[in-house]
Design an enzyme around this catalytic site. Structure first.
Site, PDB file in Angstrom:
ATOM      1  CD  GLU A   1       7.945  13.660 -50.789  1.00  0.00           C
ATOM      2  OE1 GLU A   1       7.189  13.965 -49.848  1.00  0.00           O
ATOM      3  OE2 GLU A   1       7.555  13.101 -51.821  1.00  0.00           O
TER       4      GLU A   1
ATOM      5  CE1 TYR B   1      -3.455  10.890 -51.637  1.00  0.00           C
ATOM      6  CE2 TYR B   1      -4.350  10.225 -49.500  1.00  0.00           C
ATOM      7  CZ  TYR B   1      -3.420  10.077 -50.512  1.00  0.00           C
ATOM      8  OH  TYR B   1      -2.444   9.109 -50.397  1.00  0.00           O
TER       9      TYR B   1
ATOM     10  CE  LYS C   1      -4.420   8.388 -43.660  1.00  0.00           C
ATOM     11  NZ  LYS C   1      -3.900   8.259 -45.028  1.00  0.00           N
TER      12      LYS C   1
ATOM     13  CD  GLN D   1       7.756  18.424 -62.733  1.00  0.00           C
ATOM     14  OE1 GLN D   1       8.186  19.420 -63.326  1.00  0.00           O
ATOM     15  NE2 GLN D   1       7.574  18.404 -61.436  1.00  0.00           N
TER      16      GLN D   1
ATOM     17  NE  ARG E   1      -3.700   1.654 -50.756  1.00  0.00           N
ATOM     18  CZ  ARG E   1      -4.681   1.955 -51.575  1.00  0.00           C
ATOM     19  NH1 ARG E   1      -5.911   1.573 -51.297  1.00  0.00           N
ATOM     20  NH2 ARG E   1      -4.450   2.640 -52.692  1.00  0.00           N
ATOM     21  N   GLY E   2       0.409   2.942 -49.930  1.00  0.00           N
ATOM     22  CA  GLY E   2       1.047   2.747 -51.242  1.00  0.00           C
ATOM     23  C   GLY E   2      -0.030   2.487 -52.282  1.00  0.00           C
TER      24      GLY E   2
ATOM     25  CB  THR F   1       9.382   8.909 -51.630  1.00  0.00           C
ATOM     26  OG1 THR F   1      10.396   8.653 -52.584  1.00  0.00           O
ATOM     27  CG2 THR F   1       8.951  10.357 -51.692  1.00  0.00           C
TER      28      THR F   1
END
Ligand code: FAD
Length: 293
Positions: free
Chosen positions: A17, A142, A162, A209, A107-108, A48
């Site tokens: 990613e 998640y 979903k 991080q 969704r964000g 992203t």
């Protein structure tokens, strides 16, 4: 090619990613780093969309350029919390025009200033995507529950809804303890979620991080992980090496336990992606050969 075709075959997959720049002046640097990551040979990549619920000007452009350069599928993330229906439909039209077939529908995060809320949940975006084209659709999940959920059961109930809205595969939030992922996998299979799941691995290579990640994902940090950061966080080089080893060990354990699809949050760092691959080289070859027997 649709990502689901790769995920349904017998072969294991490794995906990387990257994230787009916020401003045009950074585009060349970011796409350059993304090309280097792509040339390491992942099965597919993902780009992203915005962050903190914001919209993104460069995701589609990056996906388009990466697909042309690399000839592999590239997944375009898309969030809906800060978009109108018209804006989402425009983006879907752009994706179709550029022959981008793969979307991670999200969704964000809800921005502090509030969202637009024409779509309330990722499932609403998934409905919209289905009405507007023949895309392969991924969604987020998640292992430790989404931070907004009252509990894991509630989160799983909505995850099932979903997936039932028409999701081809799932990618997990980062986790630092594999047992959390194994338990999650068991629970989703138990409630009838059968789509492939890509395990999301974040190499943590600097102590800076860490506070960001903790705040963003609420990921549990096991004792051996905390000890690693406490011990090596003071040295940039030592922490980088330790973080790469930790991520590689997580991946080896996942593969040893039969997990086939690994997604690495490479954070636009070709050096880190390359170092992880180096740690896995013989192991990955062996996994590929096993899958073709
Ligand atoms: P949803 O699936 O809508 O879930 C959000 C919350 O609402 C959950 O608590 C869920 O249980 C609950 N919920 C769902 N449906 C209902 C319902 N019908 N009624 C009540 N509650 C419900 N963010 C970005 O900004 N850009 C990115 O590119 C990006 N990529 C990501 C990639 C991955 C693999 C992951 C794991 C996350 C990513 N995120 C990204 C972060 C993501 O946008 C946030 O975690 C966001 O808060 C939730 O998005 P979602 O799609 O999971 O939402």
């Amino acid at each position: 090619m649709k990502v689901i075709e790769l995920l349904k075959s017998d072969r294991p997959t490794l995906s990387f990613e990257v994230f787009p720049p916020k401003t045009q002046d950074k585009f060349e640097n970011v796409i350059g780093a993304a090309y280097k990551i792509g040339h390491l040979g992942p099965d597919f990549m993902s780009v992203t969309y915005g962050a903190g619920g914001g919209r993104s000007r460069y995701t589609v452009e990056m996906v388009d350029q990466l697909q042309s350069e690399l000839g592999i599928p590239v997944l375009s993330h898309l969030t809906c919390v800060s978009s109108t229906r018209e804006q989402i439909r425009e983006t879907l039209d752009q994706l179709k025009e550029k022959k981008i077939e793969n979307i991670l529908a999200l969704r964000g995060d809800i921005p502090e200033s509030g969202g637009i809320f024409e779509y309330r949940h990722a499932a609403d975006l998934i409905d919209e995507i289905h009405q507007n084209g023949d895309f392969c659709i991924g969604a987020a999940c998640y292992p430790e529950g989404h931070p907004e959920s009252a509990d894991k059961n509630e989160d799983l109930k909505y995850l099932k809804e979903k997936v039932d809205a028409g999701v081809d595969f799932l990618t997990t939030q980062m986790f630092f303890q594999n047992e959390l992922f194994y338990r999650f996998l068991y629970r989703i299979r138990e409630i009838g979620i059968q789509v492939p799941v890509c395990a999301g691995i974040m190499p943590v290579t600097s102590s800076r991080q860490l506070s960001r990640i903790g705040g963003m994902s609420g990921a549990f940090m096991p004792q051996n992980f905390i000890a690693m950061v406490d011990r090596f966080g003071g040295s940039a080089d030592a922490m980088k090496q330790a973080g790469i080893q930790y991520a590689a060990q997580q991946i080896i354990d996942l593969l040893a336990n039969g997990v086939k699809h690994i997604h690495v949050y490479t954070m636009n760092r070709p050096d880190i992606a390359a170092a992880i691959l180096e740690n896995l080289s013989e192991i990955w070859k062996y996994e590929i050969s096993r899958s073709t027997q």
